[in-house]
Design a protein around this motif. Sequence first.
Motif: not given
Length: 505
Positions: A375-378, A413-415, A421-423
Amino acid sequence: MGISLRVLIVEDSEDDAILLLRELRRGGCDPIFERVDTPAAMANALDKRTWDIIIADYSMPNFSAPEALKLMQKSGLDLPFIIVSGKIGEDIAVAAMKAGVHDYIMKNNLARLVPVINRELQEAKVRREHKQAERALQESEAKNRALLDAIPDMMFRISKDCTILDFKAAKNLDSLAPDDFLNMKLNELLPAEVVQQAVYFTGQTLQTGETQIFEFQLEEKGKLNVYEARFVVSGQDEVLAIVRDITERKQAEILRLENEQLAYASKAKSEFLATVSHELRTPLTSIIGFSLLLKEKKHGELNEKQESYVENILIGSSHLLHLISDILDTTKIEAGKLELTIVKIPVPEVLNETINLIKENAETHNVILKSEIDPQLDVIEGDQQRLKQILLNLLNNAVKFSKKEGGTVTLTAKKEGDMAQFSVSDSGIGIREDDMGKLFNMFQQVDTGNTRQYGGTGLGLAISKQLVELHGGRIIVESEYGKGSTFTFLLPIEAIQPTSTETLK
Ligand code: ADP
């Protein structure tokens, strides 16, 4: 005050030395002196200070003028050396002068002393200047030689009849420069056709007085080398030939021409592909449009066969449209013309939209779709359409290369610091270790047998990689053959300077 004179007196008699000094003072000198009467004392005196002149008695109990002279010469000095003696025969005086004594004076004729000293000082000065000039000349010659040696060319002085009068070798041309070819004729050294050229250009140089430049080839140790020769007039009936090995330059020129041709061909290919793709897209769009109208049965019912045919037309034409888009992207990338439209991308929204787009496809393949979105990666800055394109390509591949019985595909998806970073992970067929390096090459489908079965263009990953890098990011892949693969890409959260693919090549 008289003229200052640093005088080393080699004399055992103190009285005689006093007489000498008196004479010097009377002649207008102001002597600074030391009296020595042994070799050791003289060596010491020469060592510790500078002298203008040496005045020596001829024979002393522990020393003599010839020994003193030798000592001075051995120490590398060239000072006026004058013998002042009470008893010296003509022949001894002549021998002493031959050995290097500058003059001799009888003790009973001391009036000559100062004029002789003045003359000798003057001559010593001239000798010094001459030596200095000689040294300067030698240095300048050494410099010129060094300069000449630094020139990578071989130089010949050639007479009108093509005899080598002088030469300077070049390190890389040693096979052309045997030590003993001075005074040899060119035809003793070179093949007939090169000699013919040399004879012709020697004549031309001497006739016109203008520099003549020509190239020739020589086969050396089984290798064909190319040389450039410059002939200039260097004297009456002789020319200076400056010969340079230009083999590498020639090869580089050929390579440059080949590269130019390749670049031209590649550009022509890209332009052709771009035009053809563009021309194909227009009719294809109407094929898809009209097929959709038929499928929706707005203008009448279709029987079962017709419906299935229309479905086939739609699948085929969508595939073709996809292929054409990929080719267009590829040509844009190759031409360095692909540019990003940077906006603020609402990440969760875009990811969910993308997942929705492949849901149907996943279901057909029995693949369960999962997503883990931090959620941090908005929001990130980037090209929204291109991000979707990368994600869709990876997700489609993950579904396409799933196992027959199905599997799971997870989008994460994360920060990661200042990167997003998308995997995309799958539990599919995986990739062989050997094939990992080829994945991102254009038109590369690693397992041709399998890929045929799976379909595709082999462009998706190449385009995705370029798009990621255009954003200032990077993409990596991890895979275990038979178990599954994970494609991970990182994009900067804040867009870096806008780039085009030109700079990525
Ligand atoms: P395409 O999918 O159109 O063949 P891509 O450039 O997207 O082209 O992929 C190149 C090749 O990489 C594929 O043909 C396939 O062999 C391999 N590949 C890509 N993604 C996966 C994956 N998730 N699992 C296994 N192989 C993959």
